[in-house]
Design a protein around this motif. Structure first.
Motif, mmCIF file in Angstrom:
data_model
loop_
_atom_site.group_PDB
_atom_site.id
_atom_site.type_symbol
_atom_site.label_atom_id
_atom_site.label_comp_id
_atom_site.label_asym_id
_atom_site.label_seq_id
_atom_site.Cartn_x
_atom_site.Cartn_y
_atom_site.Cartn_z
ATOM 1 N N ILE A 236 0.804 -1.227 0.000
ATOM 2 C CA ILE A 236 0.000 0.000 0.000
ATOM 3 C C ILE A 236 0.831 1.269 0.000
ATOM 4 O O ILE A 236 0.280 2.379 -0.032
ATOM 5 C CB ILE A 236 -0.963 0.029 1.213
ATOM 6 N N GLY A 237 2.159 1.149 0.064
ATOM 7 C CA GLY A 237 3.005 2.338 0.032
ATOM 8 C C GLY A 237 3.363 2.827 1.427
ATOM 9 O O GLY A 237 2.679 2.518 2.413
ATOM 10 N N THR A 238 4.441 3.620 1.495
ATOM 11 C CA THR A 238 4.946 4.098 2.784
ATOM 12 C C THR A 238 3.947 4.991 3.501
ATOM 13 O O THR A 238 3.717 4.846 4.700
ATOM 14 C CB THR A 238 6.273 4.868 2.578
ATOM 15 N N THR A 239 3.336 5.927 2.768
ATOM 16 C CA THR A 239 2.429 6.890 3.405
ATOM 17 C C THR A 239 1.237 6.193 4.044
ATOM 18 O O THR A 239 0.871 6.470 5.192
ATOM 19 C CB THR A 239 1.943 7.922 2.373
ATOM 20 N N SER A 240 0.626 5.274 3.327
ATOM 21 C CA SER A 240 -0.528 4.561 3.875
ATOM 22 C C SER A 240 -0.125 3.656 5.032
ATOM 23 O O SER A 240 -0.866 3.514 6.009
ATOM 24 C CB SER A 240 -1.204 3.733 2.781
ATOM 25 N N ALA A 241 1.056 3.048 4.933
ATOM 26 C CA ALA A 241 1.515 2.177 6.014
ATOM 27 C C ALA A 241 1.724 2.944 7.308
ATOM 28 O O ALA A 241 1.554 2.402 8.410
ATOM 29 C CB ALA A 241 2.808 1.469 5.610
ATOM 30 N N LEU A 242 2.073 4.225 7.198
ATOM 31 C CA LEU A 242 2.314 5.033 8.391
ATOM 32 C C LEU A 242 1.024 5.367 9.145
ATOM 33 O O LEU A 242 1.092 5.935 10.239
ATOM 34 C CB LEU A 242 3.041 6.329 8.018
ATOM 35 N N THR A 243 -0.136 5.026 8.580
ATOM 36 C CA THR A 243 -1.370 5.241 9.335
ATOM 37 C C THR A 243 -1.425 4.350 10.568
ATOM 38 O O THR A 243 -2.284 4.547 11.437
ATOM 39 C CB THR A 243 -2.614 4.979 8.458
ATOM 40 N N VAL A 244 -0.511 3.386 10.651
ATOM 41 C CA VAL A 244 -0.395 2.585 11.871
ATOM 42 C C VAL A 244 -0.146 3.484 13.078
ATOM 43 O O VAL A 244 -0.529 3.154 14.211
ATOM 44 C CB VAL A 244 0.738 1.544 11.718
ATOM 45 N N THR A 245 0.443 4.651 12.829
ATOM 46 C CA THR A 245 0.751 5.603 13.903
ATOM 47 C C THR A 245 -0.493 6.048 14.648
ATOM 48 O O THR A 245 -0.446 6.316 15.851
ATOM 49 C CB THR A 245 1.461 6.839 13.316
ATOM 50 N N PHE A 246 -1.627 6.114 13.951
ATOM 51 C CA PHE A 246 -2.856 6.585 14.588
ATOM 52 C C PHE A 246 -3.426 5.559 15.566
ATOM 53 O O PHE A 246 -4.117 5.921 16.513
ATOM 54 C CB PHE A 246 -3.925 6.886 13.522
ATOM 55 N N LEU A 247 -3.168 4.302 15.303
ATOM 56 C CA LEU A 247 -3.789 3.246 16.091
ATOM 57 C C LEU A 247 -2.942 2.791 17.267
ATOM 58 O O LEU A 247 -3.473 2.284 18.255
ATOM 59 C CB LEU A 247 -4.082 2.046 15.180
ATOM 60 N N ILE A 248 -1.621 2.965 17.183
ATOM 61 C CA ILE A 248 -0.739 2.514 18.263
ATOM 62 C C ILE A 248 -1.099 3.138 19.612
ATOM 63 O O ILE A 248 -1.152 2.424 20.624
ATOM 64 C CB ILE A 248 0.739 2.783 17.903
ATOM 65 N N PRO A 249 -1.351 4.475 19.696
ATOM 66 C CA PRO A 249 -1.700 5.049 21.011
ATOM 67 C C PRO A 249 -2.965 4.437 21.614
ATOM 68 O O PRO A 249 -3.063 4.321 22.847
ATOM 69 C CB PRO A 249 -1.888 6.534 20.712
ATOM 70 N N LEU A 250 -3.915 4.064 20.778
ATOM 71 C CA LEU A 250 -5.148 3.474 21.313
ATOM 72 C C LEU A 250 -4.842 2.166 22.029
ATOM 73 O O LEU A 250 -5.337 1.916 23.132
ATOM 74 C CB LEU A 250 -6.143 3.240 20.171
ATOM 75 N N PHE A 251 -4.015 1.338 21.404
ATOM 76 C CA PHE A 251 -3.633 0.078 22.041
ATOM 77 C C PHE A 251 -2.684 0.324 23.210
ATOM 78 O O PHE A 251 -2.779 -0.342 24.251
ATOM 79 C CB PHE A 251 -2.983 -0.852 21.020
ATOM 80 N N GLY A 252 -1.752 1.270 23.053
ATOM 81 C CA GLY A 252 -0.809 1.564 24.131
ATOM 82 C C GLY A 252 -1.507 2.020 25.393
ATOM 83 O O GLY A 252 -1.182 1.573 26.500
ATOM 84 N N ILE A 253 -2.466 2.924 25.247
ATOM 85 C CA ILE A 253 -3.200 3.428 26.407
ATOM 86 C C ILE A 253 -4.046 2.308 27.028
ATOM 87 O O ILE A 253 -4.143 2.186 28.254
ATOM 88 C CB ILE A 253 -4.076 4.625 25.996
ATOM 89 N N THR A 254 -4.658 1.481 26.178
ATOM 90 C CA THR A 254 -5.457 0.361 26.688
ATOM 91 C C THR A 254 -4.600 -0.618 27.477
ATOM 92 O O THR A 254 -4.960 -1.033 28.587
ATOM 93 C CB THR A 254 -6.143 -0.368 25.524
ATOM 94 N N PHE A 255 -3.435 -0.992 26.928
ATOM 95 C CA PHE A 255 -2.541 -1.918 27.622
ATOM 96 C C PHE A 255 -2.001 -1.306 28.912
ATOM 97 O O PHE A 255 -1.830 -2.013 29.915
ATOM 98 C CB PHE A 255 -1.384 -2.315 26.709
#
Length: 297
Positions: A236-255
């Protein structure tokens, strides 16, 4: 983006969100240098087994410079900085600071291209800086001495990720397994000077939770995660792959809440929300883009 790639993106976010609790548990015993040496070394050994099983070759003579750059900028140095930060910084805050990588990326892109960013990007940059300032300011009142250095280290790690991302846009096309495998061997070599100068960790303190955290960091959060990440970049390309950045805090805060017993204050939620909003403006992110398959030229 296909549903399979979206599932990879979601899984990768959860895996990398779990890396911060693992570091927080293990770094007081092992220290940053030994922890990251074990992390990248285990990941490299795991991928060696995968490569031997699949018959994948590194072509080290041809691509060693690429592996070295990615290994240093995308693994060894940012991992070390996050491990250093984890000594004093809570898991939730670490995961939010990680989300500043695209903001640094926008600044680097503007500097390299010598063009003025768009209005949305400028607003996003201002929001990102404001969110980090809020987080750092409030946290500095309640964290132990040295916490501001920890925050600076975490931001430095995010900056290195953005530099690695900028490089990857012009890097040679290499299949995902070789990309992950080769870069992690160079990351392991990069950590050797650190373990030679740091004291050997006492084996009496290696509790099951510490050992499992190291294995989780090495095999799951590095070996398997890098395979998934480089596969996403290829698909999907580098830019789209970096959308992982938006989801990491949600899991980090939950954990952090479920497993680390951290109490999440208003400033973490507000500051984190501001950082994510700023990152969204900088990258032009729209939630609907996650389900759209990019056009192929």
């Amino acid at each position: 983006m296909s549903s399979a790639d979206f599932l990879r993106l979601l899984t990768l976010s959860a895996i990398w969100g779990a890396s911060f609790p693992f570091m927080r548990l293990a770094v007081p015993v092992l220290g940053p240098s030994w922890l990251i040496f074990f992390r990248v070394g285990l990941a490299a050994l795991f991928l060696l087994g995968v490569a031997l099983w699949l018959g994948s070759r590194l072509n080290i003579q041809r691509h060693w410079r690429h592996y070295a750059i990615i290994g240093v900028l995308n693994s060894a140095l940012p991992f070390f900085l996050y491990a250093y930060a984890a000594k004093t910084i809570p898991v939730a805050l670490l995961s939010v600071l990680n989300a500043t990588a695209p903001i640094f990326g926008a600044i680097i892109t503007a500097l390299l291209s010598r063009t003025m960013p768009s209005r949305n990007v400028v607003i996003g940059l201002c929001l990102g800086i404001s969110g980090v300032t809020l987080l750092a300011g409030v946290e500095s009142l309640r964290l132990p001495d040295g916490a501001l250095w920890g925050i600076a280290a975490a931001l430095g790690a995010a900056l290195l990720y953005s530099i690695a991302s900028a490089y990857s846009r012009t890097a040679p096309a290499i299949e995902p397994l070789a990309n992950a495998h080769g870069s992690l061997w160079f990351a392991t070599l990069c950590m050797v000077p650190g373990i030679l100068t740091d004291p050997t960790p006492p084996t009496t303190l290696l509790t099951p939770s510490v050992v499992l955290s190291v294995i989780g960091l090495g095999v799951l959060c590095s070996g398997i995660a890098f395979l998934m990440y480089f596969r996403l970049i290829a698909n999907i390309g580098t830019t789209s792959a970096l959308t992982v950045t938006f989801l990491i805090p949600l899991f980090g805060i939950t954990f952090a809440t479920l497993f680390m017993g951290e109490s999440i204050g208003w400033h973490t939620l507000v500051g984190g929300g501001i950082v994510l909003l700023g990152t969204g403006l900088v990258t032009g992110f729209k939630p609907s883009n996650l389900w759209q398959r990019p056009l192929k030229s």
